[in-house]
Design an enzyme around this catalytic site. Structure first.
Site, mmCIF file in Angstrom:
data_model
loop_
_atom_site.group_PDB
_atom_site.id
_atom_site.type_symbol
_atom_site.label_atom_id
_atom_site.label_comp_id
_atom_site.label_asym_id
_atom_site.label_seq_id
_atom_site.Cartn_x
_atom_site.Cartn_y
_atom_site.Cartn_z
ATOM 1 N N CYS A 193 3.388 -0.378 2.791
ATOM 2 C CA CYS A 193 1.834 -0.287 2.585
ATOM 3 C C CYS A 193 1.154 -1.575 2.055
ATOM 4 O O CYS A 193 -0.204 -1.660 1.906
ATOM 5 C CB CYS A 193 2.079 0.167 0.825
ATOM 6 S SG CYS A 193 3.163 1.590 0.667
ATOM 7 N N HIS A 216 -2.707 7.533 -1.606
ATOM 8 C CA HIS A 216 -2.126 6.416 -1.096
ATOM 9 C C HIS A 216 -2.134 6.413 0.483
ATOM 10 O O HIS A 216 -1.187 6.860 1.061
ATOM 11 C CB HIS A 216 -0.750 5.847 -1.821
ATOM 12 C CG HIS A 216 -0.191 4.504 -1.340
ATOM 13 N ND1 HIS A 216 -0.962 3.663 -0.425
ATOM 14 C CD2 HIS A 216 0.996 4.125 -1.601
ATOM 15 C CE1 HIS A 216 -0.472 2.445 -0.572
ATOM 16 N NE2 HIS A 216 0.932 2.857 -1.304
ATOM 17 N N HIS A 222 -3.579 -2.275 -6.549
ATOM 18 C CA HIS A 222 -2.805 -1.308 -5.666
ATOM 19 C C HIS A 222 -2.377 -0.182 -6.311
ATOM 20 O O HIS A 222 -2.529 0.852 -5.570
ATOM 21 C CB HIS A 222 -1.326 -2.181 -5.020
ATOM 22 C CG HIS A 222 -0.662 -1.383 -4.249
ATOM 23 N ND1 HIS A 222 -0.886 -1.211 -3.028
ATOM 24 C CD2 HIS A 222 0.568 -0.839 -4.410
ATOM 25 C CE1 HIS A 222 -0.114 -0.492 -2.339
ATOM 26 N NE2 HIS A 222 0.787 -0.324 -3.135
#
Lengths: 410, 90
Positions: free
Chosen positions: A165, A337, A303
Site C-alpha cells: 500500500c 483502500h 493512510h
C-alpha cells in the site's frame, strides 16, 4: 551539487469515483461512497468481506488492440490516468522520447486477474497450451510502468516500486529524488492496483477486512470510528507529472504544488502490524527533509484504512508529533483502500483540497474510537488555507512513506 | 470438416481475438501485412486455433509456411484429413 526543486504539473486519476480526476473530485465533494456489494464473491469459501470499490474506467477499446493486448485492467487504468496527466501538464509529446522523461508506477503486484488465470490453468490442468503470449506481460510486477511507457513512447527511467500500500507514494518519492538529482527532467509517477477476490482474500485471511457491513456497503470502511471493523479493497490508478521547477518555469507550465519533502522507512519489527514509532519516524523524516516544523503543516491526509490496529497506531503517531493542532482526515470511506494506487489517488485529492482550501472529512467517522482520540479529526467539510500538506501511506511489511506538499502562488 | 464451417470458425477467431472486422477477412489477405498481426499475435493465434479445433500445432513446422488466411483454412482442413486417416488406420 545543488538539488533541484520539484513541482507537480499534471494529474490524472481513474478511481472508484470516476474515470478522471474531475469525476473523482466531484465524488469527494458530494461525499459519495463507491463501495458496493460484489456479486459472486460469496462463492469463495471462507471469504467474509463481500464488498469492494471497483474503478470506473473509460472504455478500454479507446486504446488500440495491439497496445492493449499486454494490459490487464490495472494497466488500462494507468494508461488512462497517465494520458489525462500528460494532457493536463501540456507537455510537448516530442519530449517523451528524449531519454529525459521517466515513468515510475508502483503496485502491490502484477495484474491480479491475469495471475489468477495463469494459475487456474497451470495448477488445475497442468496445461500450458492455453496460455497466450501476453499473460506474462500482464503478470509482471512492473506491468503498469512498462505498459504506460510503451504506450506513450517514454524511453527514460522506467521502473516499478512494490511495497504493497506504500507502492504509489514510494513511486512518487523515488521520482522526486531522481529529478532532484538531475537524472531526469520529467517523470510520470504514481500508483495502480486492480481488484480481485484473491486480493481481498489476502487481507481477509489476516482478519484485516470489514465483514460486518456486507448488507450496508456504503457504511464501510470507517476510519478512526468506534465501529470500524477493517478495510475494504478498491482499485484504480493515480498518476502525476512531476518535473524540475526550472523545467516547468521554462515552458510556463501550470503548477499544482511543489514537493518539498519525502521519507520512506521500515519498522523492522513486525510483518503485518503497524508501529507508532516507525510511522512517526516516516512523518518526522519528511518534515525534516522539507525543512519545516510540525506546526507548519495545515492538514494531514492520513493512510487510515479502518483496521483496528493500523488506525490506532497512526493516530498515536500523529498525536505524538502534532497533538490536536492539525486537521486529519482519511479518504478510504469514499473509495475504499485502493492499495498501491492509494498514494497517487489520495495525493491528487490532497491537491484538490489545497486548491479549494476545503478539507474533505473522514467519511463514515461518526464516533471517534477511544483509541484514536487526541488528534483533530475532520468530521465535516473544513475551510482553511492549506499551504503545507502531509500525505501518509503505510504498508504491510512495516513499510512507511510520507510526502510534504507546498502550495505555490502563481 | 466442411470448408465453409472451417472458414467461419477461423474468421470468428480473428474477429473475437484480434478485433478484425469480418469484411477485411478475405482469403488472400496477408496475416502480417494486410491484417496487422505481429509475431506475438501469431503465438496467440496458435493458442486460439488449438483451442477452437482441439489440435496441437505449436511445434508443427508447417505453421511457419502460413502467409495468408487461405493458408490457415487449408492447413486446418489438412489436419482434419490427417486425423481422419489416423482414425481409419486405428
Amino acid at each position: 551539487m545543488s538539488l533541484k526543486r520539484v513541482v507537480i504539473t499534471g494529474i490524472g486519476a481513474v478511481s472508484p469515483l470516476g474515470s478522471d480526476s474531475l469525476e473523482m473530485s466531484q465524488g469527494l465533494e458530494a461525499s459519495l461512497s463507491a463501495v458496493q456489494y460484489m456479486e459472486g464473491w460469496d462463492t469463495y469459501k471462507g471469504l467474509r468481506c463481500l464488498v469492494a470499490a471497483p474503478a470506473k474506467a473509460k472504455d478500454e477499446h479507446l486504446i488500440p488492440r495491439q497496445s492493449r493486448r499486454s494490459m490487464g485492467s490495472m494497466s488500462i487504468y494507468s494508461v488512462q490516468a497517465a494520458q489525462e496527466a500528460l494532457n493536463d501538464s501540456a507537455l510537448p509529446t516530442e519530449i517523451l522520447k528524449t531519454g529525459r522523461v521517466g515513468c515510475i508506477i508502483g503496485s502491490t503486484m502484477g495484474g491480479a486477474k491475469s495471475i489468477n488465470d495463469v494459475y487456474e490453468n497451470m495448477a488445475s490442468q497442468r496445461d500450458l497450451t492455453q496460455l497466450t503470449s501476453m499473460k506474462f506481460f500482464q503478470c509482471m510486477s512492473h506491468t503498469a510502468a512498462l505498459n504506460v511507457s510503451q504506450y506513450l513512447g517514454i524511453n527514460g527511467v522506467v521502473m516499478a516500486t512494490s511495497a504493497a500500500c506504500a507502492s504509489g507514494l514510494q513511486a512518487i518519492g523515488t521520482a522526486y529524488d531522481l529529478i532532484r538529482l538531475g537524472s531526469q527532467d520529467v517523470i510520470l509517477c504514481g500508483g495502480a492496483e486492480e481488484l480481485h477476490p484473491t486480493v481481498t482474500a489476502s487481507f481477509d485471511i489476516l482478519f484485516a477486512t470489514s465483514t460486518k457491513y456486507n448488507d450496508r456497503p456504503q457504511l464501510t470502511p470507517r476510519p478512526f470510528d468506534a465501529n470500524r471493523d477493517g478495510l475494504v479493497c478498491g482499485e484504480g490508478a493515480g498518476i502525476i507529472v512531476i518535473e524540475s521547477y526550472e523545467h516547468a518555469m521554462a515552458r510556463s507550465a501550470k503548477i499544482h504544488a511543489e514537493i518539498i519533502g519525502y521519507q520512506t522507512c521500515a519498522s523492522g519489527l513486525h510483518i503485518s502490524q503497524s508501529s507508532k514509532e516507525a510511522l512517526a519516524s516516516s512523518m518526522r523524516g519528511a518534515l525534516a527533509a522539507a525543512q519545516i516544523n510540525s506546526k507548519d503543516i495545515d492538514y494531514i491526509n492520513a493512510h487510515a484504512t479502518a483496521t483496528l490496529q493500523g488506525d490506532k497506531e497512526e493516530a498515536d503517531a500523529i498525536r505524538e508529533i502534532f497533538g490536536d493542532k492539525v486537521p486529519v482526515s482519511s479518504l478510504k470511506g469514499y473509495m475504499g483502500h485502493t492499495l498501491g494506487a492509494s498514494g497517487g489517488l489520495e495525493l491528487i485529492a490532497s491537491l484538490f483540497m489545497m486548491r479549494s482550501g476545503r478539507i474533505y472529512p473522514t467519511k463514515n467517522l461518526e464516533n471517534v474510537a477511544d483509541d484514536c482520540q487526541g488528534i483533530w479529526h475532520v468530521q465535516k467539510p473544513l475551510k482553511r488555507p492549506l499551504n503545507f500538506i502531509l500525505k501518509n501511506a503505510f504498508a504491510l511489511g512495516g513499510i512507511n512513506a510520507s510526502i510534504v506538499l507546498k502550495r505555490l502562488s502563481q | 470438416m466442411i470448408k465453409e464451417e472451417v472458414i467461419k470458425r477461423i474468421n470468428k477467431v480473428f474477429e473475437k481475438d484480434f478485433e478484425i472486422d469480418l469484411k477485411r477477412l478475405k482469403p488472400d489477405a496477408q496475416i502480417f501485412n494486410d491484417l496487422g498481426l505481429d509475431s506475438l499475435d501469431i503465438v496467440d493465434l496458435v493458442v486460439a486455433l488449438q483451442k477452437e479445433f482441439s489440435v496441437t500445432i505449436r511445434d508443427d513446422a508447417r505453421v511457419r509456411n502460413i502467409r495468408t488466411l487461405n493458408d490457415i483454412y487449408d492447413f486446418i482442413l489438412l489436419l482434419g484429413e490427417e486425423r481422419k486417416k489416423e482414425n481409419i488406420k486405428e
